[in-house]
Design an enzyme around this catalytic site. Structure first.
Site, PDB file in Angstrom:
ATOM      1  N   LYS A 156     -10.245   5.850  -5.063  1.00 35.34           N
ATOM      2  CA  LYS A 156     -10.977   6.760  -5.867  1.00 35.34           C
ATOM      3  C   LYS A 156     -12.136   7.714  -4.940  1.00 35.34           C
ATOM      4  CE  LYS A 156     -10.238   3.832  -9.935  1.00 35.34           C
ATOM      5  NZ  LYS A 156     -10.763   2.960 -10.736  1.00 35.34           N
ATOM      6  N   GLY A 199       0.932  -1.244   0.184  1.00 35.60           N
ATOM      7  CA  GLY A 199      -0.021   0.171  -0.198  1.00 35.60           C
ATOM      8  C   GLY A 199       0.899   1.462   0.148  1.00 35.60           C
ATOM      9  N   PRO A 200       0.088   2.200  -0.033  1.00 32.11           N
ATOM     10  CA  PRO A 200       0.895   3.819  -0.162  1.00 32.11           C
ATOM     11  C   PRO A 200       1.793   3.907   1.293  1.00 32.11           C
ATOM     12  CG  PRO A 200      -1.395   4.118  -0.499  1.00 32.11           C
ATOM     13  CD  PRO A 200      -1.162   2.631  -0.067  1.00 32.11           C
ATOM     14  N   GLY A 212       0.766   2.793   7.944  1.00 34.36           N
ATOM     15  CA  GLY A 212       0.911   2.001   8.858  1.00 34.36           C
ATOM     16  C   GLY A 212       1.444   0.665   8.943  1.00 34.36           C
ATOM     17  N   SER A 227      -9.286   2.918 -16.143  1.00 38.14           N
ATOM     18  CA  SER A 227     -10.299   3.308 -15.687  1.00 38.14           C
ATOM     19  C   SER A 227     -10.981   4.451 -16.196  1.00 38.14           C
ATOM     20  CB  SER A 227      -9.869   3.793 -14.290  1.00 38.14           C
ATOM     21  OG  SER A 227      -9.413   2.787 -13.206  1.00 38.14           O
ATOM     22  N   GLY A 266       3.321   5.665   4.608  1.00 37.96           N
ATOM     23  CA  GLY A 266       2.599   6.412   5.620  1.00 37.96           C
ATOM     24  C   GLY A 266       1.225   5.700   5.998  1.00 37.96           C
TER      25      GLY A 266
END
Length: 698
Positions: free
Chosen positions: A639, A268-269, A273, A596, A271
């Site tokens: 999104k 995941g991105p 956790g 998308s 920051g």
């Protein structure tokens, strides 16, 4: 081994209560105090596995014949000291309290409900397995001995089954679940204990077997151990000795059971956790936590160890961390494995194929140690920002847990409960205790950060706290009462300057040929404005804005759909013969690709060719087929968060993504009017103004 068992049977007849002899190594003489003698004493006093002790003794004998001024002498000394320093038998006790783990995750992490549920499910399965009664099978043709052992171990809390011989035992194993431990006699009718061991090696290789016999001899003991028996005991058996052997096997199985299972990979991105969750997994199960950063790792020797061919050789990083922790079963996080490099020194990702495979890491041999170091006791967790960069065989060895971005509400709560107290403490503001209102925090989140995680938010709060610390110091020197409220957006501008981000969708005017699309980047969701224009020309489709191959194909698909449905869309059938169409995606320096934006591009062209204004606060996501179907896409949560940042009020999504939308938090869904779509025609009236409001596109 025959000499050792001969000594064992000799001492057993004199002292039955001593089941084992500690070691056969002989300490050096007292007057021998050289460095090699000191090493010998350390080897004797240290509890080492048999193969490690033999390796150390072999290396020591080589050093006795080596000149003390040579480089090989120093290398050998360092090697033996490394072997001695590894905690071969030190293991921390696992704590499998699921309620304690749940409270810990709730206290330290807000949001990430799906991730916490997945981890708690994993711990719950291990806890349930540890609470189950161990299963024992007793194989003996003497009914009295069989009944006595069954009664004794049933009272010890085990689930016990019995068999009269090896053949009956195999039938029981075939019709029941596997057993944790098997006690078997040696001499039996139809099938004896040695034949049973041969069958178990193929049908139940992980089951530990203890052989008990009244015909104990050294050759039979050696033969039984060679065939896979864990212990070999003589009748009449000492129950205390037998119980100790059984407990040793059960403790080994319990530790091994916790380690088995999938290797968790947090993706995941930045920051969001991932590292802190991994740290709390280790705390929840009571293990030491170690983080090894894999970013920029290019040499596979850093993981597997260096060959002992030069003075600077050393073990791999996993072995070094085990030495530092002092236990063989820490929880090790391999952080950012997607950023591993590769050059002429080898491919570290190939080493991870072995390290992360539970079926292989039990026999990993570090190049420096040259003895098995049993990584199977280690609980491994990995993290990656972009798992698609990893080789597919490596991904197959891990269970992916995707971390999504935080909503504004979640960031506000995290800031109030965690970030602000930490920043106040770090900047000496505990006495002044300034307050941050939720309104101010929302303004910081929307106008100054716009990230998936919370690192940027933490930095901005830190900037404000440092400015408040300066104000507090000035007020202290002037003996004025300290008042440091931060409760208005105007205060934020004075601390952080003008806003860096704005709600682009909400602040813009409705225009022709420009549609708000929702897309996903590597780290978060984004708003992308598909801009289209037309000009005199002939059958040219111009695509700009660093569009990738998939986006270019989506644009071609959109144009083909429009040309095949001109009558229904009220567009002249020969429009493309006298026009050139230009499709542009802003931020041309940033490459873009993905499925998308197909529906958004088509609707932007329809708006351009019909002159109908586009509602700017309505956003759409979805791929388009040639028949006009709206196909499902990924990254729905990201999104939705991007739409909230841009001020979007209505979302048009593929109908097949509706179930995913229902799983989102209620506060995230309530911000929008959500319209599920199956065909592009259903989106036209939601996104475009009526024909009576149209203007000339020009």
């Amino acid at each position: 081994r025959e000499e050792r068992y001969a000594m064992f049977f000799k001492k057993r007849s004199a002292k039955p209560e001593s089941p084992q002899e500690p070691t056969t190594l002989v300490p050096p003489a007292a007057e021998d105090v050289g460095p090699l003698a000191q090493l010998h004493q350390k080897i004797v006093k240290t509890d080492l596995p048999e193969e490690v002790a033999e390796q150390a003794e072999s290396e020591l004998k080589k050093l006795e014949k080596t000149d003390s001024v040579s480089a090989e002498y120093t290398i050998g000394i360092n090697y033996i000291e490394t072997l001695i320093s590894i905690p071969w038998f030190a293991l921390s006790t696992d704590n499998l309290d699921i309620e304690r783990a749940e409270k810990m995750f709730s206290r330290h992490h807000y949001g990430l409900d799906e991730i916490k549920d997945r981890i708690l499910d994993f711990l719950a399965a291990k806890t349930l397995r540890s609470l189950a009664k161990p299963r024992m099978l007793i194989v003996d043709d003497e009914s009295i001995a069989q009944e006595n052992l069954r009664h004794y171990f049933t009272k010890q809390g085990l689930e016990v089954m019995t068999a009269d011989n090896g053949k009956d035992a195999l039938e029981i194993i075939a019709h029941h679940a596997s057993f944790d431990i098997i006690l078997t006699d040696l001499k039996m009718d139809q099938m004896d204990g040695l034949e049973l061991l041969d069958h178990l090696s193929s049908i139940a290789p992980d089951t530990r077997v203890i052989m008990i016999t009244g015909y104990a001899t050294v050759p039979s003991a050696v033969d039984a151990l060679h065939r896979g028996a864990t212990h070999y005991l003589a009748k009449p058996v000492d129950l205390d000795e037998l119980r100790a052997a059984v407990n040793e096997v059960l403790q080994h199985n319990k530790r091994l059971d916790l380690t088995k299972g999938p290797v968790l990979c947090f993706t995941g991105p930045p920051g969001t956790g991932k590292t802190s969750i991994g740290h709390n997994v280790a705390r929840a199960i009571g293990r030491e936590f170690v983080r090894i950063s894999m970013g920029g790792l290019k040499d596979e020797a850093e993981l597997r160890g260096h060959r002992r061919t030069y003075v600077g050789a050393m073990p791999g990083r996993i072995v070094n961390e085990i030495r530092r922790c002092g236990v063989m079963n820490p929880c090790i996080m391999l952080d950012e494995i997607d950023k591993i490099g590769q050059d002429f020194r080898g491919d570290p990702a190939a080493v991870l194929l072995e390290v992360l495979d539970p079926e292989q890491n039990a026999s990993i041999i570090d190049h420096y140690l040259e003895v098995p170091n049993h990584h199977s006791k280690v609980k491994l967790i990995t993290t990656a920002n972009e798992p698609e960069k990893l080789p597919q065989p490596l991904l197959d060895r891990m269970e992916i847990l995707e971390f999504s971005g935080y909503s504004v509400k979640e960031k506000t709560i995290i800031a109030q409960n965690h970030l602000i107290p930490e920043q106040l403490s770090d900047n000496g503001l505990l006495e002044a205790t300034p307050t941050f209102s939720d309104k101010v925090l929302e303004a910081i989140i929307n106008n100054y950060t716009q990230e998936a995680g919370i690192r940027g938010l933490n930095r901005e709060i830190g900037k404000i706290c440092r400015k408040l610390a300066r104000i507090a110091l000035q007020q202290r020197s002037s003996d004025r009462a300290m008042e440091l409220p931060v409760d208005d957006e105007s205060d934020i501008v004075s601390f952080l300057g003008p806003p860096r981000y704005r709600k682009e969708a909400a602040e813009g005017a409705d225009t022709v040929g420009e549609v708000t699309a929702l897309v996903c980047t590597k780290y978060r969701g984004e708003n992308m404005f598909d801009d289209t224009r037309m000009m005199p020309g002939k059958t040219q489709l111009i695509l700009t804005g660093s569009m990738g191959d998939i986006l270019q194909e989506s644009a071609q698909t959109a144009l083909s759909y429009i040309r095949s449905n001109t009558d229904r869309l009220k567009i002249e059938s020969d429009f493309f013969e006298r026009l050139d169409l230009h499709i542009h995606l802003p931020a041309g320096a940033v490459s873009k690709d993905g499925p998308s934006a197909g529906a958004a591009i088509c609707l932007a062209l329809i708006s351009l060719l019909t002159g109908r204004l586009v509602r700017r606060t309505v956003a759409i996501t979805g791929e388009l087929s040639l028949t006009g179907q709206i196909l499902p896409v990924g990254g729905i949560r990201e999104k939705f968060l991007a739409a909230a940042r841009a001020g979007v009020t209505k979302l048009l999504i593929p109908e097949k993504n509706s179930e995913e939308v229902e799983c989102l938090p209620e506060d995230t869904r309530q911000q929008f009017t959500i319209i599920p779509l199956t065909q592009l025609d259903e989106a036209i009236d939601h996104l475009l103004h009526p024909f009576s409001d149209h203007v000339t596109a020009g």
